[in-house]
Write a protein that holds these residues in place. Structure first.
Motif, PDB file in Angstrom:
ATOM      1  N   GLY A  38       0.803  -1.087  -0.065  1.00 44.37           N
ATOM      2  CA  GLY A  38      -0.153   0.044  -0.244  1.00 44.37           C
ATOM      3  C   GLY A  38       0.882   1.150  -0.228  1.00 44.37           C
ATOM      4  N   LYS A  39       1.947   1.370  -0.637  1.00 44.47           N
ATOM      5  CA  LYS A  39       2.819   2.374  -0.584  1.00 44.47           C
ATOM      6  C   LYS A  39       2.519   3.581  -1.394  1.00 44.47           C
ATOM      7  N   THR A  40       2.943   4.662  -1.345  1.00 48.86           N
ATOM      8  CA  THR A  40       2.901   5.895  -1.973  1.00 48.86           C
ATOM      9  C   THR A  40       4.062   6.671  -2.295  1.00 48.86           C
ATOM     10  N   GLY A  41       4.499   6.789  -3.367  1.00 43.42           N
ATOM     11  CA  GLY A  41       5.847   7.183  -3.765  1.00 43.42           C
ATOM     12  C   GLY A  41       6.275   7.210  -5.456  1.00 43.42           C
ATOM     13  N   VAL A  42       7.379   7.081  -5.480  1.00 44.56           N
ATOM     14  CA  VAL A  42       7.986   6.930  -6.956  1.00 44.56           C
ATOM     15  C   VAL A  42       8.927   5.684  -7.065  1.00 44.56           C
ATOM     16  N   LEU A  43       8.925   4.727  -7.800  1.00 49.67           N
ATOM     17  CA  LEU A  43       9.782   3.785  -8.185  1.00 49.67           C
ATOM     18  C   LEU A  43      10.731   4.089  -9.105  1.00 49.67           C
ATOM     19  N   GLN A  44      11.931   4.291  -9.012  1.00 48.13           N
ATOM     20  CA  GLN A  44      12.814   4.863 -10.067  1.00 48.13           C
ATOM     21  C   GLN A  44      13.173   3.557 -10.856  1.00 48.13           C
ATOM     22  N   SER A  48      18.112   1.089 -19.356  1.00 51.41           N
ATOM     23  CA  SER A  48      17.982   1.570 -20.538  1.00 51.41           C
ATOM     24  C   SER A  48      16.267   1.063 -21.116  1.00 51.41           C
ATOM     25  N   PRO A  49      15.724   2.219 -21.242  1.00 53.80           N
ATOM     26  CA  PRO A  49      15.860   3.813 -21.108  1.00 53.80           C
ATOM     27  C   PRO A  49      15.591   4.207 -19.719  1.00 53.80           C
ATOM     28  N   GLY A  50      14.924   3.346 -18.794  1.00 62.05           N
ATOM     29  CA  GLY A  50      14.755   3.801 -17.349  1.00 62.05           C
ATOM     30  C   GLY A  50      13.638   4.627 -17.236  1.00 62.05           C
ATOM     31  N   GLY A  51      13.032   5.027 -16.159  1.00 66.66           N
ATOM     32  CA  GLY A  51      11.606   5.921 -16.050  1.00 66.66           C
ATOM     33  C   GLY A  51      11.243   5.915 -14.501  1.00 66.66           C
ATOM     34  N   LEU A  52      10.137   6.362 -14.431  1.00 66.19           N
ATOM     35  CA  LEU A  52       9.572   6.485 -13.127  1.00 66.19           C
ATOM     36  C   LEU A  52       8.049   5.691 -13.022  1.00 66.19           C
ATOM     37  N   VAL A  53       7.816   5.019 -11.873  1.00 64.16           N
ATOM     38  CA  VAL A  53       6.481   4.504 -11.841  1.00 64.16           C
ATOM     39  C   VAL A  53       5.977   5.167 -10.697  1.00 64.16           C
ATOM     40  N   TYR A  54       4.874   5.917 -10.634  1.00 63.79           N
ATOM     41  CA  TYR A  54       4.213   6.477  -9.570  1.00 63.79           C
ATOM     42  C   TYR A  54       3.223   5.695  -8.942  1.00 63.79           C
ATOM     43  N   ILE A  55       3.056   5.544  -7.510  1.00 69.38           N
ATOM     44  CA  ILE A  55       2.283   4.715  -7.046  1.00 69.38           C
ATOM     45  C   ILE A  55       1.748   5.367  -5.904  1.00 69.38           C
ATOM     46  N   VAL A 149      11.311   5.978  -3.718  1.00 63.77           N
ATOM     47  CA  VAL A 149      11.288   7.244  -2.799  1.00 63.77           C
ATOM     48  C   VAL A 149      10.078   7.387  -2.183  1.00 63.77           C
ATOM     49  N   ASN A 150       9.624   7.144  -1.122  1.00 60.95           N
ATOM     50  CA  ASN A 150       8.463   7.559  -0.389  1.00 60.95           C
ATOM     51  C   ASN A 150       8.071   9.137  -0.706  1.00 60.95           C
ATOM     52  N   GLY A 151       6.647   9.026  -0.698  1.00 69.41           N
ATOM     53  CA  GLY A 151       5.810  10.310  -0.648  1.00 69.41           C
ATOM     54  C   GLY A 151       5.882  10.998  -1.883  1.00 69.41           C
ATOM     55  N   GLN A 152       6.861  10.823  -3.004  1.00 71.41           N
ATOM     56  CA  GLN A 152       6.902  11.914  -4.243  1.00 71.41           C
ATOM     57  C   GLN A 152       5.395  11.284  -5.026  1.00 71.41           C
ATOM     58  N   ARG A 153       4.798  12.500  -5.499  1.00 69.94           N
ATOM     59  CA  ARG A 153       3.771  12.549  -6.436  1.00 69.94           C
ATOM     60  C   ARG A 153       3.945  13.178  -7.762  1.00 69.94           C
ATOM     61  N   PRO A 154       3.192  12.480  -8.744  1.00 68.04           N
ATOM     62  CA  PRO A 154       3.357  13.060 -10.160  1.00 68.04           C
ATOM     63  C   PRO A 154       2.577  14.389 -10.414  1.00 68.04           C
ATOM     64  N   TRP A 155       2.925  15.034 -11.422  1.00 66.68           N
ATOM     65  CA  TRP A 155       2.320  16.502 -11.646  1.00 66.68           C
ATOM     66  C   TRP A 155       0.679  16.090 -12.124  1.00 66.68           C
ATOM     67  N   ILE A 156       0.514  14.824 -12.494  1.00 66.23           N
ATOM     68  CA  ILE A 156      -0.838  14.476 -13.036  1.00 66.23           C
ATOM     69  C   ILE A 156      -1.160  13.266 -12.743  1.00 66.23           C
ATOM     70  N   ALA A 157      -2.210  12.701 -12.282  1.00 64.22           N
ATOM     71  CA  ALA A 157      -2.511  11.263 -12.111  1.00 64.22           C
ATOM     72  C   ALA A 157      -3.870  10.910 -12.691  1.00 64.22           C
ATOM     73  N   LEU A 158      -3.892   9.357 -12.859  1.00 61.81           N
ATOM     74  CA  LEU A 158      -5.001   8.760 -13.271  1.00 61.81           C
ATOM     75  C   LEU A 158      -6.198   8.891 -12.367  1.00 61.81           C
ATOM     76  N   GLY A 159      -7.333   9.162 -12.874  1.00 56.56           N
ATOM     77  CA  GLY A 159      -8.340   9.323 -11.866  1.00 56.56           C
ATOM     78  C   GLY A 159      -9.016   7.880 -11.421  1.00 56.56           C
TER      79      GLY A 159
END
Lengths: 290, 137
Positions: A38-44, A48-55, A149-159
């Motif tokens: 049940g975490k909230t944050g971003v998975l880095q 290659s290419p790498g990226g971010l998954v916001y949870i 990284v705990n707690g980080q949120r994206p600028w926009i999120a799926l409703g």
């Protein structure tokens, strides 16, 4: 545009030779675990290419890959920017700081409510699914490690946030489509306009014209996706259909004596499309994925 | 920074005017066949028939195959113009596929499934235009 992209993935006429990989267990196991906790944050995702998954609360609410245009690209493209300025913006957005600045600008555009909400929602869902595929699976994709990284949120999120099962099922479906379309063209293959060989008249949609007019020079489907603000997989499929219509061709098909990867003659109109039904149903045999 | 949450498709599909005999309405990304929104009339609470429902995914994929095949045909048939809708008639159901043409929505199509025993096809086609207007409003 021959050379190495900022996402670290090679492009060019040999760019499609990499193996098609299944989703990385390193990343998918971590996503499932974070969701279960049940975490909230971003998975880095490092690789290659790498990226971010916001949870958020154990659900995927957004994802971005350095190799695919995010929702901010679709939003800013929809404001109909000047073409020369847009080209510079696209280049800037393919870096982490440029992307952050673009997201801030896009957030202001969204706040003004000048975009159709349904179209924006669809673009957001599409960008998230496109990014998940690009960073977890596909041609030449590697995941070396992950960091949460705990707690980080994206600028926009799926409703309607996604469970990992739903998100990864869509990734698997898209991977099967990528494998199928990859028989003809891959995201990092160079393409060019096909020379007219006779009185062939085709009727193109506005979306198809958007792609064709950008191809006086060699481009890749990935480049085009950034330029038009649509997904890389979506653009690759559209390019594949333009190849079927004889409007575009892969640069590499010329080197193979005019034949495509699957041995068919290139640059001549055809009638074959990618089977989405095959992509939707795992049990139906399709191209092999290692 | 506050997070902007986007939930427009679900809201739009839940306020669509009722079409007699409608079983489901699905919004699909044309290029990829990705189901971006779905409404099962028998399940307005979303407990089944949503975008991730396996049956919805397969029906949407089949409809996407049809749209792409017809689009290739249209591209090679000068003078036909873009197609407005596809109707697939089964013994028990009608499936109506309607590409959205409004600016900002032109990469999407709407797929409505009707129970053939309860639906009036001509009326349903007329009502779908209202439904489309509601979705893109």
């Amino acid at each position: 545009m021959v050379g190495t992209r900022s996402n670290g993935r090679s492009s060019g006429t040999t760019g499609g030779s990499a193996t098609l990989h299944e989703p990385s267990d390193t990343a998918t196991d971590r996503i499932r675990q974070l969701a279960a906790d049940g975490k909230t944050g971003v998975l880095q995702i490092v690789g290659s290419p790498g990226g971010l998954v916001y949870i958020a609360d154990g659900h995927i609410v957004y994802a971005e890959s350095l190799g695919t245009p995010g929702a901010e690209v679709a939003v800013l493209r929809a404001t109909r920017p000047d073409e020369a300025a847009w080209a510079a913006t696209v280049t800037a957005m393919q870096t982490r700081p440029g992307r952050k600045a673009a997201a801030k600008h896009a957030d202001e555009v969204v706040a003004r409510r000048t975009l159709p909400p349904v179209g924006l929602d669809a673009a957001l869902q599409s960008a998230t699914a496109d990014a998940l595929l690009d960073m977890l699976a596909g041609y030449g994709v590697t995941v070396t490690r992950t960091r949460f990284v705990n707690g980080q949120r994206p600028w926009i999120a799926l409703g309607r946030p996604l469970t990992p099962d739903v998100a990864l099922a869509e990734t698997a479906r898209r991977l099967r489509l990528l494998a199928a379309v990859g028989q003809r063209v891959r995201p990092d293959d160079e393409i060019v306009r096909a020379a007219a060989t006779g009185p062939v008249a085709v009727r193109l949609s506005p979306q198809q014209w958007d792609l064709v007019r950008l191809c006086p020079e060699r481009r890749t489907p990935r480049d085009l996706a950034w330029s038009v603000g649509r997904g890389v997989l979506a653009t690759t499929i559209e390019v594949c259909e333009l190849i079927e219509l004889g409007v575009l061709k892969t640069a590499s098909s010329a080197a193979r004596g005019g034949r495509a990867r699957d041995g068919r003659a290139g640059g001549r109109p055809g009638h074959r499309t990618v089977s989405f039904l095959t992509g939707a149903v795992p049990g139906i045999a399709g191209p092999e994925v290692s | 920074m506050d997070v902007t949450q986007v939930n427009a498709i679900e809201l739009a599909l839940n306020r669509v005017p009722k079409i007699d005999g409608m079983v489901s309405a699905v919004l699909v990304e044309t290029s990829t066949g990705h189901v971006v929104g779905a409404l099962d009339v028998g399940s307005r609470d979303g407990s089944h028939g949503g975008p991730a429902d396996p049956v919805t995914t397969v029906v949407a994929a089949a409809a996407t195959d049809l749209v792409h095949t017809i689009s290739l045909l249209v591209a090679q048939q000068a003078g036909t113009g873009p197609f407005d809708e596809l109707i697939v008639a089964f013994r028990e159901q009608h499936h109506i596929v309607r590409p959205l043409r409004a600016p900002g929505h032109d990469g999407l199509f709407l797929l409505v499934t009707l129970d053939r025993r309860r639906a009036n096809l001509a009326l349903a086609r007329h009502q779908m235009q209202a439904l489309e207007s509601q979705i893109v409003a």
